[in-house]
Design a protein around this motif. Structure first.
Motif, PDB file in Angstrom:
ATOM      1  N   ARG A  79     -14.199  -7.562   2.553  1.00 36.66           N
ATOM      2  CA  ARG A  79     -14.119  -7.658   4.011  1.00 36.66           C
ATOM      3  C   ARG A  79     -15.196  -6.830   4.721  1.00 36.66           C
ATOM      4  NH1 ARG A  79      -7.650  -7.999   5.242  1.00 36.66           N
ATOM      5  NH2 ARG A  79      -7.293  -9.778   3.901  1.00 36.66           N
ATOM      6  N   HIS A  80     -16.294  -6.560   4.017  1.00 41.82           N
ATOM      7  CA  HIS A  80     -17.431  -5.907   4.664  1.00 41.82           C
ATOM      8  C   HIS A  80     -18.111  -6.921   5.577  1.00 41.82           C
ATOM      9  CE1 HIS A  80     -17.156  -2.892   1.392  1.00 41.82           C
ATOM     10  NE2 HIS A  80     -17.689  -2.087   2.300  1.00 41.82           N
ATOM     11  N   LYS A  81     -18.596  -6.454   6.693  1.00 36.99           N
ATOM     12  CA  LYS A  81     -19.291  -7.325   7.644  1.00 36.99           C
ATOM     13  C   LYS A  81     -20.796  -7.320   7.423  1.00 36.99           C
ATOM     14  CE  LYS A  81     -15.559  -8.328   9.895  1.00 36.99           C
ATOM     15  NZ  LYS A  81     -14.845  -9.495   9.473  1.00 36.99           N
ATOM     16  N   LYS A  82     -21.320  -6.242   6.829  1.00 38.50           N
ATOM     17  CA  LYS A  82     -22.759  -6.102   6.621  1.00 38.50           C
ATOM     18  C   LYS A  82     -23.078  -6.106   5.132  1.00 38.50           C
ATOM     19  CE  LYS A  82     -23.409  -3.442  10.819  1.00 38.50           C
ATOM     20  NZ  LYS A  82     -23.871  -2.175  11.377  1.00 38.50           N
ATOM     21  N   ALA A  83     -24.095  -6.882   4.769  1.00 41.71           N
ATOM     22  CA  ALA A  83     -24.482  -6.992   3.367  1.00 41.71           C
ATOM     23  C   ALA A  83     -24.936  -5.647   2.793  1.00 41.71           C
ATOM     24  CB  ALA A  83     -25.586  -8.025   3.204  1.00 41.71           C
ATOM     25  N   GLY A  84     -25.588  -4.845   3.611  1.00 37.97           N
ATOM     26  CA  GLY A  84     -26.066  -3.545   3.151  1.00 37.97           C
ATOM     27  C   GLY A  84     -24.948  -2.635   2.680  1.00 37.97           C
ATOM     28  N   ASN A  85     -23.791  -2.738   3.313  1.00 39.11           N
ATOM     29  CA  ASN A  85     -22.651  -1.914   2.909  1.00 39.11           C
ATOM     30  C   ASN A  85     -22.134  -2.317   1.530  1.00 39.11           C
ATOM     31  OD1 ASN A  85     -22.836  -0.586   5.344  1.00 39.11           O
ATOM     32  ND2 ASN A  85     -21.250  -1.813   6.328  1.00 39.11           N
ATOM     33  N   VAL A  86     -22.162  -3.597   1.235  1.00 38.80           N
ATOM     34  CA  VAL A  86     -21.724  -4.067  -0.078  1.00 38.80           C
ATOM     35  C   VAL A  86     -22.739  -3.668  -1.139  1.00 38.80           C
ATOM     36  CG1 VAL A  86     -21.156  -6.099  -1.470  1.00 38.80           C
ATOM     37  CG2 VAL A  86     -20.433  -5.981   0.907  1.00 38.80           C
ATOM     38  N   ARG A  87     -24.019  -3.767  -0.808  1.00 40.14           N
ATOM     39  CA  ARG A  87     -25.065  -3.423  -1.771  1.00 40.14           C
ATOM     40  C   ARG A  87     -24.966  -1.978  -2.216  1.00 40.14           C
ATOM     41  NH1 ARG A  87     -28.736  -6.542   1.837  1.00 40.14           N
ATOM     42  NH2 ARG A  87     -28.927  -8.582   0.897  1.00 40.14           N
ATOM     43  N   ARG A  88     -24.497  -1.102  -1.343  1.00 44.11           N
ATOM     44  CA  ARG A  88     -24.332   0.306  -1.721  1.00 44.11           C
ATOM     45  C   ARG A  88     -23.211   0.483  -2.728  1.00 44.11           C
ATOM     46  NH1 ARG A  88     -25.076   2.924   4.140  1.00 44.11           N
ATOM     47  NH2 ARG A  88     -24.296   0.886   4.653  1.00 44.11           N
ATOM     48  N   CYS A  89     -22.243  -0.407  -2.715  1.00 50.82           N
ATOM     49  CA  CYS A  89     -21.097  -0.303  -3.631  1.00 50.82           C
ATOM     50  C   CYS A  89     -21.411  -0.855  -5.014  1.00 50.82           C
ATOM     51  CB  CYS A  89     -19.902  -1.081  -3.070  1.00 50.82           C
ATOM     52  SG  CYS A  89     -19.294  -0.477  -1.500  1.00 50.82           S
ATOM     53  N   VAL A  90     -22.335  -1.786  -5.083  1.00 55.40           N
ATOM     54  CA  VAL A  90     -22.622  -2.477  -6.339  1.00 55.40           C
ATOM     55  C   VAL A  90     -23.951  -1.974  -6.898  1.00 55.40           C
ATOM     56  CG1 VAL A  90     -22.965  -4.715  -7.432  1.00 55.40           C
ATOM     57  CG2 VAL A  90     -21.352  -4.493  -5.544  1.00 55.40           C
ATOM     58  N   LYS A  91     -23.880  -1.210  -7.963  1.00 55.70           N
ATOM     59  CA  LYS A  91     -25.072  -0.703  -8.639  1.00 55.70           C
ATOM     60  C   LYS A  91     -25.141  -1.350 -10.013  1.00 55.70           C
ATOM     61  CE  LYS A  91     -25.868   2.450  -5.472  1.00 55.70           C
ATOM     62  NZ  LYS A  91     -26.743   2.174  -4.416  1.00 55.70           N
ATOM     63  N   PRO A  92     -26.247  -1.992 -10.348  1.00 55.70           N
ATOM     64  CA  PRO A  92     -26.337  -2.637 -11.658  1.00 55.70           C
ATOM     65  C   PRO A  92     -26.396  -1.609 -12.793  1.00 55.70           C
ATOM     66  CG  PRO A  92     -28.440  -2.742 -10.531  1.00 55.70           C
ATOM     67  CD  PRO A  92     -27.456  -2.165  -9.559  1.00 55.70           C
ATOM     68  N   SER A  93     -25.779  -1.948 -13.910  1.00 57.04           N
ATOM     69  CA  SER A  93     -25.811  -1.077 -15.074  1.00 57.04           C
ATOM     70  C   SER A  93     -27.164  -1.196 -15.768  1.00 57.04           C
ATOM     71  CB  SER A  93     -24.708  -1.479 -16.051  1.00 57.04           C
ATOM     72  OG  SER A  93     -24.984  -2.761 -16.580  1.00 57.04           O
ATOM     73  N   ALA A  94     -27.412  -0.292 -16.691  1.00 58.95           N
ATOM     74  CA  ALA A  94     -28.656  -0.331 -17.461  1.00 58.95           C
ATOM     75  C   ALA A  94     -28.742  -1.630 -18.262  1.00 58.95           C
ATOM     76  CB  ALA A  94     -28.734   0.874 -18.387  1.00 58.95           C
ATOM     77  N   ALA A 145      -4.995  -7.571 -13.136  1.00 63.44           N
ATOM     78  CA  ALA A 145      -5.458  -6.467 -12.303  1.00 63.44           C
ATOM     79  C   ALA A 145      -6.655  -6.896 -11.469  1.00 63.44           C
ATOM     80  CB  ALA A 145      -5.835  -5.285 -13.179  1.00 63.44           C
ATOM     81  N   ALA A 146      -6.743  -6.338 -10.270  1.00 59.90           N
ATOM     82  CA  ALA A 146      -7.878  -6.636  -9.397  1.00 59.90           C
ATOM     83  C   ALA A 146      -9.116  -5.912  -9.906  1.00 59.90           C
ATOM     84  CB  ALA A 146      -7.553  -6.196  -7.974  1.00 59.90           C
ATOM     85  N   LEU A 147     -10.248  -6.579  -9.821  1.00 58.31           N
ATOM     86  CA  LEU A 147     -11.498  -5.974 -10.245  1.00 58.31           C
ATOM     87  C   LEU A 147     -12.175  -5.302  -9.062  1.00 58.31           C
ATOM     88  CD1 LEU A 147     -12.925  -8.799 -12.511  1.00 58.31           C
ATOM     89  CD2 LEU A 147     -11.861  -6.681 -13.244  1.00 58.31           C
ATOM     90  N   SER A 148     -12.857  -4.207  -9.321  1.00 55.38           N
ATOM     91  CA  SER A 148     -13.576  -3.512  -8.259  1.00 55.38           C
ATOM     92  C   SER A 148     -14.874  -4.245  -7.939  1.00 55.38           C
ATOM     93  CB  SER A 148     -13.867  -2.079  -8.688  1.00 55.38           C
ATOM     94  OG  SER A 148     -14.763  -2.072  -9.778  1.00 55.38           O
ATOM     95  N   LEU A 149     -15.481  -3.911  -6.812  1.00 58.63           N
ATOM     96  CA  LEU A 149     -16.734  -4.551  -6.425  1.00 58.63           C
ATOM     97  C   LEU A 149     -17.828  -4.379  -7.480  1.00 58.63           C
ATOM     98  CD1 LEU A 149     -17.058  -3.898  -2.591  1.00 58.63           C
ATOM     99  CD2 LEU A 149     -16.381  -5.975  -3.768  1.00 58.63           C
ATOM    100  N   PRO A 150     -18.010  -3.188  -8.054  1.00 57.43           N
ATOM    101  CA  PRO A 150     -19.045  -3.075  -9.087  1.00 57.43           C
ATOM    102  C   PRO A 150     -18.799  -4.002 -10.275  1.00 57.43           C
ATOM    103  CG  PRO A 150     -18.455  -0.898  -8.310  1.00 57.43           C
ATOM    104  CD  PRO A 150     -17.468  -1.871  -7.700  1.00 57.43           C
ATOM    105  N   HIS A 151     -17.543  -4.139 -10.682  1.00 55.12           N
ATOM    106  CA  HIS A 151     -17.235  -5.031 -11.802  1.00 55.12           C
ATOM    107  C   HIS A 151     -17.492  -6.492 -11.444  1.00 55.12           C
ATOM    108  CE1 HIS A 151     -14.698  -1.593 -13.339  1.00 55.12           C
ATOM    109  NE2 HIS A 151     -15.558  -1.832 -14.295  1.00 55.12           N
TER     110      HIS A 151
END
Length: 59
Positions: free
Chosen positions: A24-39, A2-8
């Motif tokens: 396929r995001h062009k801007k790093a800021g857009n990817v950073r919004r998708c990836v939130k680190p866990s506790a 199975a494909a893993l999501s960006l956060p994973h």
């Protein structure tokens, strides 16, 4: 497999460039919004940055 999501992928340590290529995001800021680190990830990095305080809790 199975494909893993960006956060994973981010939790597993994938670099920002790899996440951008995968999503396929062009801007790093857009990817950073998708990836939130866990506790747990935050706690691990904190223990690496302050090894002398590992295992102690603050009041």
């Amino acid at each position: 497999m199975a494909a893993l999501s960006l956060p994973h992928l981010g939790e597993q340590g994938a670099s920002l460039l790899m996440l951008m290529a995968k999503s396929r995001h062009k801007k790093a800021g857009n990817v950073r919004r998708c990836v939130k680190p866990s506790a747990e990830a935050i706690a691990e990095v904190t223990s690496l940055l302050a090894p002398g305080t590992r295992g102690t809790e603050r009041a």
